[in-house]
Design a protein around this motif. Structure first.
Motif, PDB file in Angstrom:
ATOM      1  N   LYS A 112      -6.282   9.668   1.796  1.00 22.10           N
ATOM      2  CA  LYS A 112      -7.704   9.361   1.557  1.00 22.10           C
ATOM      3  C   LYS A 112      -8.029   9.511   0.060  1.00 22.10           C
ATOM      4  CE  LYS A 112     -12.303  10.291   3.348  1.00 22.10           C
ATOM      5  NZ  LYS A 112     -13.114  11.093   4.248  1.00 22.10           N
TER       6      LYS A 112
ATOM      7  N   SER B   3      -7.785   4.723  -6.145  1.00 16.12           N
ATOM      8  CA  SER B   3      -7.267   3.412  -6.525  1.00 16.12           C
ATOM      9  C   SER B   3      -8.277   2.315  -6.426  1.00 16.12           C
ATOM     10  CB  SER B   3      -6.049   3.012  -5.724  1.00 16.12           C
ATOM     11  OG  SER B   3      -5.941   3.530  -4.484  1.00 16.12           O
TER      12      SER B   3
ATOM     13  N   VAL C 270      -6.639   6.536  -1.810  1.00 15.80           N
ATOM     14  CA  VAL C 270      -7.467   5.329  -1.624  1.00 15.80           C
ATOM     15  C   VAL C 270      -8.709   5.410  -2.499  1.00 15.80           C
ATOM     16  CG1 VAL C 270      -8.867   4.031   0.032  1.00 15.80           C
ATOM     17  CG2 VAL C 270      -6.597   4.830   0.689  1.00 15.80           C
TER      18      VAL C 270
ATOM     19  N   MET D 115       0.834  -1.205   0.000  1.00 18.48           N
ATOM     20  CA  MET D 115       0.000   0.000   0.000  1.00 18.48           C
ATOM     21  C   MET D 115       0.870   1.258   0.000  1.00 18.48           C
ATOM     22  SD  MET D 115      -2.889   1.090   2.826  1.00 18.48           S
ATOM     23  CE  MET D 115      -3.354  -0.619   2.996  1.00 18.48           C
TER      24      MET D 115
END
Length: 197
Positions: free
Chosen positions: A191, A197, A194, A83
């Motif tokens: 954020k 993605s 995320v 990540m």
């Protein structure tokens, strides 16, 4: 960090090297066992500082030879690392981990944006570097005591080396995870990353 990673291992190595007769004689002739007067103390401190740097250098080879080779088999869950690698690429555009790896990027990011989190991570890293240097000192001690047929001290040195290796690995992993988690927690852009993605 210098005291922990350089002076202490250098002082332990100095004591162990003093068990070798030729080196012990050199220490006597150069008055390194004399601790009265600032000149003698300064010579001793400079010597253990230099020894500490050599130990630090040889210890740094363990990062490639041991840690990088074993970390994936010991800690199988790589989701946090993956990540952060993706987030680093998103932020920097640099995909090549050899040029700029995720841990170095996280360390730089924390140093700039979250110095207190960086200090906490750096404490764990300093401890891992201390134990990494102790691995080298322990191997040196095993070789010296083993060559002198001092089985008891060689076994104790082997035990200390094994403990130091485990502690080095766990503290390094903890500092890397702390850097990753710090960036994820503190970055306002995470954020958005995320969501995209």
């Amino acid at each position: 960090m210098d005291i922990l990673s350089l002076f202490v291992p250098g002082a332990v190595a100095f004591a162990i090297l003093g068990r070798v007769p030729a080196i012990d004689q050199f220490f006597i002739e150069t008055h390194l066992y004399e601790y009265e007067g600032w000149v003698h103390v300064a010579k001793f401190l400079v010597l253990i500082y230099i020894l500490g740097h050599f130990l630090f250098f040889f210890g740094s080879l363990l990062d490639d030879w041991v840690y990088d080779k074993l970390k994936d088999s010991i800690w199988k869950n790589k989701s946090l690392q993956d990540m952060v690698v993706r987030f680093k690429i998103y932020q920097t555009g640099i995909a090549d981990g050899d040029t700029f790896n995720a841990f170095k990027w996280c360390s730089a990011w924390l140093l700039i944006h979250q110095p207190k989190l960086y200090e906490q991570m750096e404490r764990h890293m300093a401890e891992s570097k201390f134990f990494r240097s102790l691995v080298v000192v322990g191997l040196l001690a095993v070789a010296i005591f083993g060559s002198q047929s001092d089985v008891g001290l060689a076994l104790v040195s082997l035990l200390v080396t094994a403990f130091s290796l485990v502690r080095y690995m766990t503290q390094r992993k903890k500092s890397v995870d702390m850097a990753y988690q710090g960036v994820i927690t503190a970055s306002v852009d995470f954020k958005d990353f995320v969501n995209k993605s």
